[in-house]
Write a protein that holds these residues in place. Structure first.
Motif: not given
Length: 519
Positions: A82-95, A244-248, A253-257, A412-417
């Motif tokens: 949940e918490w890492m998703a918050a930061l992921t959303l910010i990156l999705v919105g900007k980039y 790995s939950v912070l840098v791996g 997973m989050n960016l794909s979702y 998800t790895p392939g989707i992100c790539v």
């Protein structure tokens, strides 16, 4: 168990939601609902509807029941999703959003055809349909029916049918507009009900001496449940492998979702403009910061109060039984709200991908039916298929949330790539993209079989890097030239408003404080 007043509360909610959905779905006199109206809400969604719909679509039975179950077993560490998703959303919105909105697309597969070719579009369209129907839709229905059975005693079959019929009834006519504009009500109810159950259960833990006292007692009695970064000797390390939950792999997973998932991103694609979409994204990010109180804390509390449940996924339904009459109905209505919102969103995304990506490829233009009609038919068929397959697919799992993460982690790895390289490296070829997509599933399976001790989040990160290398090599072998459909980033503005930047800073500071507190 349920009292008369609880049934009245749930009944009032159901009738109100249905009537509201029909009201927001009404059309102006003489206006015929077209594909843009049905699948993208006429591209007129305001920020508050986008943000609320993002959360209502995301938080469903698999989150509330499943993450509470994982909270019961693992503890607060599962809140990283949940918490890492918050930061992921910010990156999705900007980039990411600026690129998608610039392309004026309806679906993620449509973007893939613009960037690569028709093969990539079809492969990913069929893939997403399969995942949405047989993983997401089935899990929402199954866990929702389990919750209904646990709280009310209703038979599982009746619970499945009731959820499917209700979700179809309120969302089928209006499409995304009906879902998105009612989701603000769903989110208010979800948050109110979630905080209510957290309040009651913490009061119970403390012997009615205060909520903060109850929370302190949880940390005293189960300190191992408040580790955000698990050590290798933790029995649940394989589910959440430390740093790995912070840098791996969790980033993948989050960016794909949140960035490449039709089910989620469709709300932002229906925005009035990029500014409105980004405000909605920020709103959703702040809501994600408080979600662990609703979806994780009850599981930890139930572990302290009853560490012998037959299944972790019984934690939340068991907690609901502690509520007084009336409040139980309200919290149950909040749970139903989360479930039917996700069902409505999922079926709308399924119908969007089929109608806009697959149907035109197999039916000649002069023989195609109204896309809105096709979309409604597909939505009904998807729900029927999910009803039939829910129990066979999910009946034997005790932590459904972890099952879903593990399964989606194969792809998800392939989707992100595919998306990252399609957006940011102009030389990526269609064959390179397809190789990454296929390689993701193959490599994930090989690592799971040959290296069973490797945590699945670490596996996701490793497979992502290997798929990047695979796509690069194949693209270079094919000539290493700039592709015809390459994204021209010079034509896209990534500049964001001062309000967006301030909100992003606040989100980062809150996350830093949370992880520093429970490192």
């Amino acid at each position: 168990m349920f009292s008369t007043i609880d049934y009245v509360v749930v009944g009032v909610y159901a009738v109100t939601l249905f009537l509201l959905a029909q009201w927001v779905s009404r059309e102006r006199a003489g206006h015929h609902k077209d594909a843009s109206d049905y699948f993208l809400a006429g591209k007129a969604l305001p920020w508050w509807a986008i943000g609320a719909s993002l959360i209502a679509s995301n938080i469903s039975a698999e989150q509330i029941i499943g993450m509470s179950g994982s909270g019961y077993v693992i503890g607060l560490g599962i809140a990283s999703y949940e918490w890492m998703a918050a930061l992921t959303l910010i990156l999705v919105g900007k980039y990411l959003l600026p690129i998608f909105l610039k392309r004026n697309i309806y679906t993620m597969p449509q973007f893939l055809e613009q960037r690569y070719d028709h093969r990539v579009r079809m492969v990913m369209a069929f893939f997403w349909l399969g995942v949405y129907v047989f993983v997401n839709l089935t899990s929402i229905l199954w866990l929702g029916a389990l919750a209904i059975q646990a709280v009310t005693g209703f038979d599982l079959v009746y619970g499945l049918l009731a959820l499917a019929i209700f979700a179809a009834g309120y969302s089928l006519y209006g499409g995304l507009k009906a879902v998105a504009f009612t989701d603000i009500v769903q989110v208010v109810l979800l948050c109110f009900g979630g905080f209510a159950i957290a309040y009651v259960i913490l009061q119970d833990v403390s012997g009615h001496t205060g909520v903060w006292k109850g929370f302190s007692m949880l940390m005293e009695k189960a300190p191992e449940k408040f580790d955000m970064i698990l050590s290798p000797d933790n029995p649940n390390y394989k589910d959440l492998p430390g740093i790995s939950v912070l840098v791996g792999g969790m980033w993948i997973m989050n960016l794909s979702y949140w960035g490449f998932n039709q089910y989620i991103i469709q709300r932002a694609l229906g925005a009035r403009d990029i500014g409105e979409a980004q405000k909605g994204i920020v709103f959703a990010a702040f809501l994600k910061l408080v979600m662990p109180i609703i979806v994780v804390l009850p599981g930890i509390a139930m572990f302290v109060m009853n560490s012998h449940l037959s299944s972790p996924d019984e934690a939340y339904p068991t907690a609901m039984k502690m509520l007084p009459a009336g409040l139980m109905g309200l919290v149950f209505a909040a749970l139903i709200a989360a479930i039917v919102s996700s069902l409505g969103s999922m079926t709308n995304s399924i119908s969007t991908i089929f109608t806009m990506d697959i149907y035109p490829s197999f039916v000649k233009a002069d023989k195609r039916r109204d896309p809105v009609v096709v979309g409604r038919i597909v939505a009904v068929l998807a729900m029927v298929i999910a009803l039939v397959t829910a129990k066979p697919l999910l009946g034997n799992f005790d932590q459904a949330f972890q099952y879903i993460q593990e399964f989606t982690g194969f792809f998800t790895p392939g989707i992100c790539v595919i998306f990252f390289m399609g957006m940011f490296w102009k030389k990526t070829t269609a064959s390179g993209a397809l190789a990454a997509a296929i390689g993701s599933a193959v490599l994930s399976f090989v690592f799971k079989m040959a290296w069973p001790g490797l945590a699945f989040i670490d596996r996701v990160g490793l497979v992502f890097l290997l798929c990047v290398a695979l796509a690069v090599v194949i693209s270079l072998v094919e000539g290493g030239k700039e592709q015809r459909g390459a994204v021209d980033l010079e034509d896209i503005s990534f500049k964001t408003s001062g309000g967006f930047n301030l909100a992003a800073t606040v989100v980062v500071l809150i996350l830093a404080a949370l992880y520093a507190t429970w490192w």
